[in-house]
Scaffold this active site. Structure first.
Site, PDB file in Angstrom:
ATOM      1  N   CYS A 157       4.685  -6.931   5.769  1.00 32.89           N
ATOM      2  CA  CYS A 157       3.922  -8.207   6.652  1.00 32.89           C
ATOM      3  C   CYS A 157       5.375  -9.123   6.901  1.00 32.89           C
ATOM      4  O   CYS A 157       5.272  -9.455   7.941  1.00 32.89           O
ATOM      5  CB  CYS A 157       2.950  -9.062   5.922  1.00 32.89           C
ATOM      6  SG  CYS A 157       3.414  -9.670   4.496  1.00 32.89           S
ATOM      7  N   ASN A 198      -0.094  -1.371   2.350  1.00 37.67           N
ATOM      8  CA  ASN A 198       1.319  -1.234   2.019  1.00 37.67           C
ATOM      9  C   ASN A 198       1.882  -1.512   0.721  1.00 37.67           C
ATOM     10  O   ASN A 198       2.947  -1.250   0.309  1.00 37.67           O
ATOM     11  CB  ASN A 198       2.010  -2.264   3.168  1.00 37.67           C
ATOM     12  CG  ASN A 198       1.507  -3.559   3.323  1.00 37.67           C
ATOM     13  OD1 ASN A 198       0.663  -3.991   2.665  1.00 37.67           O
ATOM     14  ND2 ASN A 198       2.239  -4.201   3.843  1.00 37.67           N
ATOM     15  N   GLU A 245      -4.052 -13.526   4.538  1.00 36.63           N
ATOM     16  CA  GLU A 245      -2.538 -13.393   4.655  1.00 36.63           C
ATOM     17  C   GLU A 245      -2.189 -12.123   5.653  1.00 36.63           C
ATOM     18  O   GLU A 245      -2.794 -11.041   5.517  1.00 36.63           O
ATOM     19  CB  GLU A 245      -1.973 -12.659   3.408  1.00 36.63           C
ATOM     20  CG  GLU A 245      -2.080 -13.965   2.253  1.00 36.63           C
ATOM     21  CD  GLU A 245      -1.208 -13.894   1.185  1.00 36.63           C
ATOM     22  OE1 GLU A 245      -0.937 -14.697   0.539  1.00 36.63           O
ATOM     23  OE2 GLU A 245      -0.699 -12.707   0.861  1.00 36.63           O
TER      24      GLU A 245
HETATM   25  P1  NAP Z   1      -6.391  -3.789   7.980  1.00 39.47           P
HETATM   26  O1  NAP Z   1      -6.778  -2.789   8.776  1.00 39.47           O
HETATM   27  O2  NAP Z   1      -6.765  -5.184   8.322  1.00 39.47           O
HETATM   28  O3  NAP Z   1      -6.919  -3.576   6.451  1.00 39.47           O
HETATM   29  C1  NAP Z   1      -7.025  -4.260   5.505  1.00 39.47           C
HETATM   30  C2  NAP Z   1      -8.075  -4.174   4.556  1.00 39.47           C
HETATM   31  O4  NAP Z   1      -9.265  -4.629   4.931  1.00 39.47           O
HETATM   32  C3  NAP Z   1      -8.329  -2.670   4.228  1.00 39.47           C
HETATM   33  O5  NAP Z   1      -8.739  -2.971   2.681  1.00 39.47           O
HETATM   34  C4  NAP Z   1      -9.564  -2.458   4.796  1.00 39.47           C
HETATM   35  O6  NAP Z   1     -10.294  -1.445   4.605  1.00 39.47           O
HETATM   36  C5  NAP Z   1     -10.181  -3.734   4.805  1.00 39.47           C
HETATM   37  N1  NAP Z   1     -11.264  -3.759   6.094  1.00 39.47           N
HETATM   38  C6  NAP Z   1     -11.065  -3.203   7.180  1.00 39.47           C
HETATM   39  N2  NAP Z   1     -12.426  -3.675   7.859  1.00 39.47           N
HETATM   40  C7  NAP Z   1     -12.837  -4.720   7.302  1.00 39.47           C
HETATM   41  C8  NAP Z   1     -14.177  -5.398   7.541  1.00 39.47           C
HETATM   42  N3  NAP Z   1     -14.931  -5.301   8.521  1.00 39.47           N
HETATM   43  N4  NAP Z   1     -14.416  -6.138   6.685  1.00 39.47           N
HETATM   44  C9  NAP Z   1     -13.718  -6.291   5.465  1.00 39.47           C
HETATM   45  N5  NAP Z   1     -12.575  -5.667   5.245  1.00 39.47           N
HETATM   46  C10 NAP Z   1     -12.212  -4.643   6.067  1.00 39.47           C
HETATM   47  O7  NAP Z   1      -5.033  -3.864   7.545  1.00 39.47           O
HETATM   48  P2  NAP Z   1      -3.938  -2.522   7.214  1.00 39.47           P
HETATM   49  O8  NAP Z   1      -3.813  -1.840   8.428  1.00 39.47           O
HETATM   50  O9  NAP Z   1      -4.471  -1.995   5.998  1.00 39.47           O
HETATM   51  O10 NAP Z   1      -2.661  -3.202   6.817  1.00 39.47           O
HETATM   52  C11 NAP Z   1      -1.563  -3.787   7.989  1.00 39.47           C
HETATM   53  C12 NAP Z   1      -1.690  -5.152   8.307  1.00 39.47           C
HETATM   54  O11 NAP Z   1      -1.687  -5.868   6.977  1.00 39.47           O
HETATM   55  C13 NAP Z   1      -0.619  -5.645   9.023  1.00 39.47           C
HETATM   56  O12 NAP Z   1      -0.978  -6.416  10.108  1.00 39.47           O
HETATM   57  C14 NAP Z   1       0.236  -6.462   8.319  1.00 39.47           C
HETATM   58  O13 NAP Z   1       1.058  -7.307   8.650  1.00 39.47           O
HETATM   59  C15 NAP Z   1      -0.962  -7.060   7.267  1.00 39.47           C
HETATM   60  N6  NAP Z   1      -0.275  -7.539   5.902  1.00 39.47           N
HETATM   61  C16 NAP Z   1      -0.159  -8.755   5.792  1.00 39.47           C
HETATM   62  C17 NAP Z   1       0.495  -9.239   4.728  1.00 39.47           C
HETATM   63  C18 NAP Z   1       0.764 -10.740   4.157  1.00 39.47           C
HETATM   64  O14 NAP Z   1       0.564 -11.161   3.219  1.00 39.47           O
HETATM   65  N7  NAP Z   1       0.711 -11.595   5.075  1.00 39.47           N
HETATM   66  C19 NAP Z   1       0.827  -8.369   3.458  1.00 39.47           C
HETATM   67  C20 NAP Z   1       0.628  -6.882   3.927  1.00 39.47           C
HETATM   68  C21 NAP Z   1      -0.155  -6.680   5.097  1.00 39.47           C
HETATM   69  P3  NAP Z   1      -9.872   0.248   4.977  1.00 39.47           P
HETATM   70  O15 NAP Z   1      -8.637   0.198   5.192  1.00 39.47           O
HETATM   71  O16 NAP Z   1     -10.399   0.809   3.772  1.00 39.47           O
HETATM   72  O17 NAP Z   1     -10.646   0.558   6.029  1.00 39.47           O
END
Ligand code: NAP
Ligand code: MG
Length: 495
Positions: free
Chosen positions: A297, A165, A263
């Site tokens: 987020c 995002n 986060e």
């Molecule tokens: P995600 O599916 O958890 O992915 C985040 C990152 O983790 C991506 O680079 C992903 O790689 C990687 N990843 C996936 N599986 C993994 C594993 N087994 N081991 C290590 N890394 C792994 O999250 P998203 O769908 O990209 O983002 C949306 C989420 O992020 C929402 O829940 C949002 O609330 C949260 N978010 C939180 C914040 C905050 O500051 N609190 C800020 C922004 C977003 P790939 O995508 O390449 O598979």
């Protein structure tokens, strides 16, 4: 440059094959595999091919970062800071190109992308300053002629794993403080937003970051993220993403006592009590709810309002939402871009159906847009639900899209109870004219960040993080970062 230049810039620069960056060199992934990336709002336009890396690539990058740590960690902090200050200047110099890449891979409006790049420069400068003030303490001794002090030393190699995002600010928010405090980095962007990241690495190199200090490995969560998190030489994992992945990472890291800075998700409330200007309140809420198409987020997704103001506020929100113009990033006047992918649009759409079937009233929006230009991306109109109750799934689960729910409550106590009833605790807004209410909520909300009388927008130098299932470990951005990137050493000197 103008928005229309974005398309011609992309036309001229699309279709290249990109590499990983390991030990100061651009290298193919060891398996030689790549995957294609497409423009989010021109879904047939290829942007480039990116490495589909594997464990062997992670191994090389971690080893390089580990070697580089031996010298980088010993470079005086002010010298590390100076490199970061140059990087901040370069971010501003190439802001327009970064914004083009970012809008193309992510979909957000050019205005939002420009804002994200500007914010990245700001946070980098703050982190650069931190390199000048890595503090310890000096304490009196129990014995004569003994000097007691604490110093902070960098932890070592840090994994920086980012979601899709905020493809510019999230990696920078991890890399800049890591470098400031003397750590080295292996960075893994989300596989669907790797393009701006390549440019960030080029700028870090140009700023003078020595080889091995920052490494980039592109690829999937399972083939790159997982081995990175499991690697014994990775001493800290700064992860931004879903709560589900965060929990899994925490489990892996705990087995070898590696540090984490997580986060995660949010279900952020705006609590509306007695406020003299509901139009202002609605403006603040709408902007915080629908920025980045709600894929934030810290997006406000629940409005918890005293029931005597519910109808007026719902109307004010509806009015304010009318001003949102949905469209592609480059079109002048557009304030909300498409969602990031077909899968994500489907997920968000399923919540529109869930909301209706649970008995909430869809006041406005929630429609897929597919005519004309809209056919080239994954667009929907921002949605507002009223008559939502705290038990409904749309009031409890993170939707991560442009869907806002209004929940009417009897009194302040019920507002607080509902605000605190979800598993998340990231950011909250409270709108009130009453000073006592403001402080009461600031104290009692289970939330990492509380905003009184404005939306959930954070600053570039204040700690950023969440409680409960929204985060774990030291907060990022602010001075709190030192708790993650450094560890304490206690020194006794007999003189
Ligand atoms: P995600 O599916 O958890 O992915 C985040 C990152 O983790 C991506 O680079 C992903 O790689 C990687 N990843 C996936 N599986 C993994 C594993 N087994 N081991 C290590 N890394 C792994 O999250 P998203 O769908 O990209 O983002 C949306 C989420 O992020 C929402 O829940 C949002 O609330 C949260 N978010 C939180 C914040 C905050 O500051 N609190 C800020 C922004 C977003 P790939 O995508 O390449 O598979
Ligand atoms: Mg994902």
């Amino acid at each position: 440059m103008e928005g229309k230049d974005m398309l011609s810039w992309i036309e001229a620069n699309a279709g290249k094959t990109y590499k990983n960056y390991v030990d100061g060199e651009w290298v193919e992934s060891t398996g030689k595999k790549t995957y294609p990336l497409y423009h989010v709002a021109r879904k047939d336009q290829l942007l480039g091919y990116f490495p589909d890396s594997r464990e062997e690539d992670v191994e090389l990058a971690v080893q390089a970062a580990h070697r580089a740590f031996q010298t980088w960690s010993k470079l005086p902090g002010p010298e590390r800071g100076a490199i970061l200050l140059r990087f901040a200047d370069l971010l501003e110099r190439d802001a327009e190109e970064l914004a083009f890449r970012l809008s193309a891979e992510q979909g957000k409006t050019l205005g939002e992308s420009r804002g994200e790049v500007a914010r990245a420069a700001k946070e980098t400068r703050y982190a650069a300053g931190e390199a000048f003030r890595i503090e310890g303490e000096t304490l009196p001794s129990e014995r004569p002629n003994v000097w007691n002090s604490t110093i902070r030393v960098p932890i070592g190699v840090v994994a920086a794993i980012a979601p899709w995002n905020f493809p510019v600010i999230t990696p920078v928010r991890k890399i800049a403080p890591a470098l400031a405090y003397g750590c080295t980095v292996v960075s893994k962007p989300a596989s669907n937003t790797p393009w701006a990241m390549v440019k960030l690495i080029e700028l870090l190199e140009e700023a003078g970051v020595p080889k091995g200090v920052v490494n980039l490995v592109n690829g999937s969560g399972s083939r790159v993220g997982q081995p990175l998190v499991s690697h014994p030489l990775v001493r800290g994992i700064s992860f931004t993403g879903s709560t589900k992945q965060g929990l899994a990472i925490q489990e892996t890291a705990a087995k070898r006592l590696a540090r984490t800075q997580l986060e995660l998700g949010g279900k952020n409330p705006a609590i509306v009590l007695n406020h003299h200007d509901l139009a202002y309140v609605a403006k603040q809420i709408v902007s915080a709810a629908f920025a980045c198409s709600g894929q934030r987020c810290t997006a406000i997704s629940r409005v918890i309002v005293l029931k005597q103001h519910a109808a007026a506020l719902t109307e004010a929100l509806r009015q304010e939402m009318k001003a949102i113009k949905v469209g592609p990033a480059w079109e002048p006047g557009v304030t909300m871009g498409p969602l990031v992918s077909k899968e994500h649009l489907d997920t968000v759409q399923s919540y529109i159906e869930i909301g209706k079937s649970e008995g909430a009233r869809l006041v406005v929006g929630g429609d897929i847009l597919s005519a004309g230009e809209y056919a080239n991306g994954y667009y929907m109109t921002p949605a507002l639900f009223a008559e939502v109750t705290a038990e409904m799934r749309i009031a409890r689960e993170e939707i991560f899209g442009p869907v806002l729910s209004v929940i009417a409550v009897r009194d302040e106590e019920e507002a607080l109870a509902i605000a605190n009833s979800v598993e998340y605790g990231l950011a909250a807004s409270v709108f009130t004219d009453d000073l006592s209410s403001a402080y009461r909520f600031a104290e009692r909300l289970e939330s990492g960040m509380v905003h009184i009388n404005h939306g959930t927008a954070s600053a570039a130098h204040l700690p950023f993080g969440g409680v409960k299932h929204s985060g774990f470990g030291a907060y990022s951005i602010g001075h709190s970062n030192q708790e993650f990137f450094t560890e304490l050493k206690v020194v006794y000197v007999q003189y």
